[in-house]
Design a protein around this motif. Sequence first.
Motif, PDB file in Angstrom:
ATOM      1  N   ALA A   2       0.812  -1.220   0.000  1.00  0.00           N
ATOM      2  CA  ALA A   2       0.000   0.000   0.000  1.00  0.00           C
ATOM      3  C   ALA A   2       0.845   1.270   0.000  1.00  0.00           C
ATOM      4  O   ALA A   2       0.349   2.348  -0.297  1.00  0.00           O
ATOM      5  CB  ALA A   2      -0.933   0.000   1.214  1.00  0.00           C
ATOM      6  N   ARG A   3       2.142   1.148   0.304  1.00  0.00           N
ATOM      7  CA  ARG A   3       3.001   2.331   0.421  1.00  0.00           C
ATOM      8  C   ARG A   3       4.086   2.428  -0.648  1.00  0.00           C
ATOM      9  O   ARG A   3       4.747   3.448  -0.753  1.00  0.00           O
ATOM     10  CB  ARG A   3       3.675   2.341   1.788  1.00  0.00           C
ATOM     11  N   GLN A   4       4.289   1.387  -1.406  1.00  0.00           N
ATOM     12  CA  GLN A   4       5.415   1.358  -2.341  1.00  0.00           C
ATOM     13  C   GLN A   4       4.918   1.270  -3.788  1.00  0.00           C
ATOM     14  O   GLN A   4       4.312   0.278  -4.176  1.00  0.00           O
ATOM     15  CB  GLN A   4       6.323   0.166  -2.044  1.00  0.00           C
ATOM     16  N   VAL A   9      -6.781   0.009   3.737  1.00  0.00           N
ATOM     17  CA  VAL A   9      -8.110   0.492   3.368  1.00  0.00           C
ATOM     18  C   VAL A   9      -8.303   1.969   3.711  1.00  0.00           C
ATOM     19  O   VAL A   9      -9.312   2.555   3.328  1.00  0.00           O
ATOM     20  CB  VAL A   9      -9.265  -0.349   3.977  1.00  0.00           C
ATOM     21  N   ASP A  10      -7.355   2.567   4.384  1.00  0.00           N
ATOM     22  CA  ASP A  10      -7.430   3.993   4.686  1.00  0.00           C
ATOM     23  C   ASP A  10      -6.540   4.827   3.778  1.00  0.00           C
ATOM     24  O   ASP A  10      -6.274   5.988   4.054  1.00  0.00           O
ATOM     25  CB  ASP A  10      -7.044   4.252   6.153  1.00  0.00           C
ATOM     26  N   ARG A  11      -6.072   4.228   2.702  1.00  0.00           N
ATOM     27  CA  ARG A  11      -5.211   4.964   1.773  1.00  0.00           C
ATOM     28  C   ARG A  11      -5.506   4.486   0.352  1.00  0.00           C
ATOM     29  O   ARG A  11      -6.086   3.435   0.147  1.00  0.00           O
ATOM     30  CB  ARG A  11      -3.743   4.763   2.121  1.00  0.00           C
ATOM     31  N   THR A  12      -5.086   5.256  -0.613  1.00  0.00           N
ATOM     32  CA  THR A  12      -5.192   4.839  -2.004  1.00  0.00           C
ATOM     33  C   THR A  12      -3.995   3.945  -2.304  1.00  0.00           C
ATOM     34  O   THR A  12      -2.858   4.328  -2.097  1.00  0.00           O
ATOM     35  CB  THR A  12      -5.209   6.051  -2.949  1.00  0.00           C
ATOM     36  N   ASN A  13      -4.277   2.740  -2.752  1.00  0.00           N
ATOM     37  CA  ASN A  13      -3.236   1.768  -3.050  1.00  0.00           C
ATOM     38  C   ASN A  13      -2.725   1.974  -4.476  1.00  0.00           C
ATOM     39  O   ASN A  13      -3.405   2.547  -5.325  1.00  0.00           O
ATOM     40  CB  ASN A  13      -3.798   0.356  -2.908  1.00  0.00           C
ATOM     41  N   PHE A  14      -1.540   1.489  -4.739  1.00  0.00           N
ATOM     42  CA  PHE A  14      -0.998   1.571  -6.086  1.00  0.00           C
ATOM     43  C   PHE A  14      -1.711   0.562  -6.979  1.00  0.00           C
ATOM     44  O   PHE A  14      -2.359  -0.358  -6.498  1.00  0.00           O
ATOM     45  CB  PHE A  14       0.516   1.381  -6.047  1.00  0.00           C
ATOM     46  N   LYS A  15      -1.631   0.720  -8.257  1.00  0.00           N
ATOM     47  CA  LYS A  15      -2.496   0.026  -9.210  1.00  0.00           C
ATOM     48  C   LYS A  15      -2.017  -1.356  -9.653  1.00  0.00           C
ATOM     49  O   LYS A  15      -2.608  -1.953 -10.537  1.00  0.00           O
ATOM     50  CB  LYS A  15      -2.710   0.901 -10.448  1.00  0.00           C
ATOM     51  N   LEU A  74       5.331  -4.678  -8.141  1.00  0.00           N
ATOM     52  CA  LEU A  74       4.618  -5.045  -9.365  1.00  0.00           C
ATOM     53  C   LEU A  74       3.362  -5.864  -9.131  1.00  0.00           C
ATOM     54  O   LEU A  74       2.597  -6.103 -10.061  1.00  0.00           O
ATOM     55  CB  LEU A  74       5.564  -5.797 -10.289  1.00  0.00           C
ATOM     56  N   GLY A  75       3.120  -6.320  -7.903  1.00  0.00           N
ATOM     57  CA  GLY A  75       1.925  -7.077  -7.616  1.00  0.00           C
ATOM     58  C   GLY A  75       1.933  -7.575  -6.184  1.00  0.00           C
ATOM     59  O   GLY A  75       2.959  -7.550  -5.508  1.00  0.00           O
ATOM     60  N   LEU A  76       0.777  -8.031  -5.729  1.00  0.00           N
ATOM     61  CA  LEU A  76       0.631  -8.549  -4.378  1.00  0.00           C
ATOM     62  C   LEU A  76      -0.137  -9.856  -4.410  1.00  0.00           C
ATOM     63  O   LEU A  76      -1.231  -9.920  -4.973  1.00  0.00           O
ATOM     64  CB  LEU A  76      -0.135  -7.557  -3.493  1.00  0.00           C
ATOM     65  N   ALA A  77       0.450 -10.887  -3.829  1.00  0.00           N
ATOM     66  CA  ALA A  77      -0.267 -12.141  -3.574  1.00  0.00           C
ATOM     67  C   ALA A  77      -0.390 -12.250  -2.061  1.00  0.00           C
ATOM     68  O   ALA A  77       0.614 -12.359  -1.360  1.00  0.00           O
ATOM     69  CB  ALA A  77       0.490 -13.327  -4.149  1.00  0.00           C
ATOM     70  N   ASN A  78      -1.598 -12.175  -1.578  1.00  0.00           N
ATOM     71  CA  ASN A  78      -1.854 -12.215  -0.144  1.00  0.00           C
ATOM     72  C   ASN A  78      -2.548 -13.535   0.186  1.00  0.00           C
ATOM     73  O   ASN A  78      -3.645 -13.788  -0.284  1.00  0.00           O
ATOM     74  CB  ASN A  78      -2.730 -11.036   0.265  1.00  0.00           C
TER      75      ASN A  78
END
Length: 128
Positions: free
Chosen positions: A11-13, A58-64, A17-21
């Motif tokens: 959410a900050r960087q 959820v309290d910030r705009t995440n990168f795309k 290039l992607g997130l697998a949670n």
Amino acid sequence: MGGFIANGIFARQSKILGLANINGSGSFVLSERLFRKKDDLGDLPLAYLEVLREYDPVDRTNFKSPVLMLHGDSDTVIAIEGQQDYYRHLKEVEKRSNVELKIYKNVNHQFTPEMVSDLKAWLGLLPY
């Protein structure tokens, strides 16, 4: 706490290039409230709430970049509601289309062969 940490960093960087949670949460405040309720710890202290909100995806705009969330519907360690709330935030608030939530029936807090297969397929679709 790997899924939480990965979400917080994601959410900050902008260069990720992607997130697998996997079995984590991108909704820190909601998840903490669920932990506290499950453990009968009472309300979340205001000072702690303020710190969590500083980092809560959820309290910030995440990168795309693309996001894949995998979670068992029977997880007794990390409640699936945190994952679902983060998914809702990305889809409804941020209007993202490159977000996927896969829920696995009768799966607790584990990484199953089906999850491995789904993760590998998702990674194979990334344009990087």
